[in-house]
Structures are given as structure tokens and as C-alpha cells.
Design a protein around this motif. Structure first.
Motif, PDB file in Angstrom:
ATOM      1  N   THR A  56       0.834  -1.204   0.000  1.00 47.89           N
ATOM      2  CA  THR A  56       0.000   0.000   0.000  1.00 47.89           C
ATOM      3  C   THR A  56       0.867   1.252   0.000  1.00 47.89           C
ATOM      4  N   GLY A  57       1.959   1.239   0.754  1.00 46.46           N
ATOM      5  CA  GLY A  57       2.870   2.386   0.762  1.00 46.46           C
ATOM      6  C   GLY A  57       3.457   2.656  -0.612  1.00 46.46           C
ATOM      7  N   LEU A  60       0.740   4.187  -3.036  1.00 43.86           N
ATOM      8  CA  LEU A  60       0.146   5.454  -2.635  1.00 43.86           C
ATOM      9  C   LEU A  60       0.323   6.535  -3.698  1.00 43.86           C
ATOM     10  N   ASP A  61       1.534   6.659  -4.240  1.00 41.67           N
ATOM     11  CA  ASP A  61       1.785   7.697  -5.237  1.00 41.67           C
ATOM     12  C   ASP A  61       1.083   7.412  -6.555  1.00 41.67           C
ATOM     13  N   ARG A  65      -4.544   8.753  -2.411  1.00 40.39           N
ATOM     14  CA  ARG A  65      -5.058   8.463  -1.070  1.00 40.39           C
ATOM     15  C   ARG A  65      -6.525   8.051  -1.095  1.00 40.39           C
ATOM     16  N   LEU A  68      -7.272   4.471  -2.570  1.00 40.88           N
ATOM     17  CA  LEU A  68      -6.795   3.364  -1.735  1.00 40.88           C
ATOM     18  C   LEU A  68      -7.630   3.224  -0.467  1.00 40.88           C
ATOM     19  N   THR A 108      -2.872   2.413   6.628  1.00 38.98           N
ATOM     20  CA  THR A 108      -1.564   2.867   6.158  1.00 38.98           C
ATOM     21  C   THR A 108      -1.668   4.237   5.501  1.00 38.98           C
ATOM     22  N   VAL A 109      -2.669   4.402   4.640  1.00 37.92           N
ATOM     23  CA  VAL A 109      -2.827   5.679   3.949  1.00 37.92           C
ATOM     24  C   VAL A 109      -3.262   6.770   4.923  1.00 37.92           C
ATOM     25  N   THR A 112      -0.235   7.943   6.807  1.00 38.40           N
ATOM     26  CA  THR A 112       0.617   8.731   5.921  1.00 38.40           C
ATOM     27  C   THR A 112       0.031  10.109   5.681  1.00 38.40           C
ATOM     28  N   GLY A 328       5.551   7.375   2.222  1.00 42.61           N
ATOM     29  CA  GLY A 328       4.524   6.342   2.181  1.00 42.61           C
ATOM     30  C   GLY A 328       5.097   4.956   2.429  1.00 42.61           C
TER      31      GLY A 328
END
Length: 389
Positions: A56-57, A60-61, A65, A68, A108-109, A112, A328
Motif C-alpha cells: 500500500t505504501g 500510494l503515489d 489516497r 486506496l 496505512t494511507v 501517511t 509512504g
């Protein structure tokens, strides 16, 4: 965006809290599950989280956000609705693992988003607010979960959690997220898996991941699973009194969560983290000397407070140190190593209790916190020396 994210986090954990106390009862009633089958549920849920946090990290890009987080929430909602339709335990197990994947995608998101794009002077408070919304949702949900199961229907907690996930998704869809900030490509582009190595070489990132894992080992391996047994077996308390004392520990976290994050914004992360870990260790180790209900209640409040004081700091410090290009991924790794502590903590502490004594895990946990504090102290000295030179 902040209000929407905190509202979604509250709804997310409200649904999780409602399901937790009723899930074992549902398994025994519908599948005639044995104890081992019941304990497999948090294990596969944790495994789903562990698998999904780091990817997931990285995504992210690429995906953003909102996509996800809403996808993770909808995945949990779908798993909940599917769980009440399946008739085989294996299928139910697979759906709970998918729910763990959805949990990792959202959490996770969300973490972040709270640490990113904020000045150091506000980052600790931002993480504290996120954890406070999580704690409040779990507290309220856990208090009504059994009631919904008993009085409304056995599948009601699943439907309620699904509804909470849908409401959280709507809150995020209606929010305005800031435009993505430009990220440097140094250390790897958005699709470069070497970014994890870059993140772990940032001073403090590896240590904060291990610190978070140690805190999770203590929380899940001792306070969640063994502290209730200690209250009943060693202190001779009734189940109702035991439940009250355990809930005091949850209540004790709320205020110190804010104090830890806001104070660290002003005086520095390590100046709060190191004394907090030492206090946590002393309270945990000395708990085994107490048997009176009033003293145990006060200690439960204090232990919850010590845990709340240090809980926001690993994520906040990683947000301080990690460059935007790998932020992330760094948070994804933090979640992964934290989930590792959630999986192995109960296994290790349970084995120690069976082999030695029920009080032994409390001393082991206190020792782990002391070692962590010592490592944090060494890191703080090294950073001070590096800055001075």
C-alpha cells in the motif's frame, strides 16, 4: 480533509469495535468452532494486514489516497456481507483475511496522510488526533457489540460494520484532498522497490519501527490477552470487575494520546518517548505486586496512560525524518513491523506464561520496554553528536 479523515477513522473503528466481542460467539454458534478455530481469526486478519501494508505504501503515489482508502473500506464491507452468507469455515477465514487487507489499505494511507504535509510543530498532534479517533471508536463499538448480537440478531454486527465502512467511504468521497506534492526521484522512482532500503537508511526509521513493534507486543501479548487472566486468576476478581478494569486502561489512553503528541511537538520526540517508555516499564513490572481492586484500577489507568503517551511518537518521528519521496513506504514498513508484533506477541507471551508463570510475561514486557528506551537514548545521543559536529 482532516475532519473527513478523522470521521472515517472513527467510523472505521466503531465498526471494528462492534464486531470484536461478538465474533467468537458467532463462530461457535454458526460453525461450532473450537477454541483454536476462534483464535485463527485474528491470526489471518493480522496476516492480511501484514501482507498489504508495505505494498500500500508503494501504491500510494500511483493510485492516490482517496482511491486506496475507499477501496480498503469497501473491501471490508464486502467481506462482512460475504461472511454472513458463507456456510464453510474455510471461506469465512478467507474473507476475514481479505478484511485485514482492507484494514491495511485504509490505516496505512490514513497514517501517511496525517504525518505528511505538516510542519514538525503540528505532526505529533495530528497523529494523536488519529489515534484518539481510533480509540474512541473501538471503545464505543466494543461497549455495544455484544448487545447488538444478543438483542437484534447474530448477523447484526457484520451488517453494522459494513454500514460503518460505507459511511466512512462517503465521508472520504466528499472530502477535498490536497493536490499531490512533487516528489524527488532520488533514491528511486515511485515504482522502485529499492525505496524501502532508502527509507530504512534514514536515521530513526528502523528504530521507530522496532519501537512500535515492541509497544504492540506489550499491548496485544500482555494487556489484551494475559492481563484479564491475571485479574481473574491471581487477583480473584469477578469477570464483570475484570471487564471494568480493562476498560479503564482504554479510557486512560485518550488524554495522554493528546499530551504525548502535543508535548513532543514542543520539546522533541525523544524527550517524551524515552521517559514514557521508562514509566511504562515500571508500571508494567510493578503490576504483578498488586491484588487489591482499587490499586489495580489505578494501575490500569496509569498503564493505559503510559501507552497512550508514547503511541503517537514512532509515526510522528518517521514523518519528521523520512523524505517525502519515501514517506509512504516508510509508514507502510512501520505498519508491517507493527503487525508482526501483533502476530508474534501473543504467541511468545503465551508460551512464556505456560512455561514459567503468569507473571513472567509482565517482567519480560517491562524488560523489552527498558531495552527499547535504552536504544532510543543511544540514538538520541548519536544524533546530538552528529549535529554538534
Amino acid at each position: 480533509m482532516l475532519i473527513a479523515l478523522l470521521s472515517a477513522s472513527f467510523l472505521f473503528n466503531l465498526g471494528q469495535g462492534v464486531l470484536r466481542p461478538s465474533l467468537p460467539l458467532y463462530l461457535q454458534r454458526v460453525f461450532a468452532a473450537r477454541y483454536q478455530q476462534v483464535t485463527l481469526i485474528p491470526a489471518v486478519f493480522g496476516a492480511g494486514k501484514w501482507i498489504a501494508s508495505l505494498p500500500t505504501g508503494y501504491l500510494l503515489d500511483t493510485l492516490g489516497r482517496r482511491l486506496l482508502m475507499t477501496s480498503g473500506l469497501l473491501l471490508i464491507a464486502g467481506s462482512d456481507l460475504g461472511s454472513v452468507m458463507v456456510t464453510r469455515y474455510g471461506a469465512f477465514l478467507a474473507l476475514r483475511a481479505l478484511a485485514g487487507v482492507g484494514w491495511a489499505m485504509f490505516a496505512t494511507v490514513a497514517t501517511t496522510a496525517m504525518v505528511g504535509g505538516r510542519a514538525v510543530s503540528r505532526r505529533g498532534r495530528a497523529v494523536s488526533l488519529l489515534l484518539m479517533s481510533e480509540t474512541l471508536g473501538l471503545l464505543l463499538g466494543s461497549s455495544v457489540g455484544g448487545l447488538l448480537y444478543q438483542r437484534v440478531g447474530t448477523v447484526t454486527p457484520f451488517v453494522f460494520e459494513a454500514a460503518c465502512m460505507l459511511a466512512a467511504s462517503l465521508a472520504l468521497i466528499g472530502a477535498t484532498f490536497p493536490a499531490a506534492e512533487p516528489r524527488s526521484t532520488s533514491g528511486g522512482g515511485s515504482g522502485d522497490w529499492r525505496r524501502l532500503g532508502t527509507a530504512l537508511r534514514v536515521p530513526g526509521v528502523l528504530l521507530m519501527g522496532l519501537t512500535s513493534a515492541a509497544l504492540t507486543v506489550v499491548q496485544t501479548g500482555i494487556l489484551v490477552f494475559l492481563f484479564p487472566l491475571y485479574l481473574v486468576e491471581r487477583a480473584g476478581l469477578s469477570p464483570s470487575t475484570m471487564g471494568l478494569l480493562v476498560s479503564l486502561g482504554v479510557l486512560g489512553r485518550l488524554g495522554p494520546l493528546w499530551v504525548g503528541g502535543s508535548t513532543s511537538d514542543r520539546v522533541g520526540r525523544m524527550r517524551v518517548l524515552i521517559p514514557g517508555l521508562l514509566l511504562y516499564a515500571v508500571l508494567l513490572g510493578s503490576l504483578t505486586l498488586l491484588t487489591h481492586p482499587v490499586a489495580l484500577g489505578l494501575w490500569s489507568l496509569a498503564i493505559g496512560g503510559a501507552g497512550g503517551l508514547v503511541a503517537p511518537l514512532p509515526a510522528a518521528l518517521i514523518g519528521d525524518r523520512a523524505p517525502l519521496a519515501v514517506q509512504g513506504v516508510a509508514i507502510g514498513w512501520l505498519r508491517t513491523i507493527t503487525d508482526t508484533g501483533q502476530i508474534v506477541g501473543p504467541l511468545i507471551m503465551g508460551a512464556v506464561a505456560d512455561t514459567l508463570d503468569l507473571t513472567a510475561p509482565f517482567f519480560l514486557g517491562a524488560t523489552l520496554l527498558l531495552v527499547t528506551a535504552w536504544q532510543c537514548r543511544r540514538h538520541a545521543r548519536a544524533m546530538s553528536t552528529s549535529t554538534a559536529s
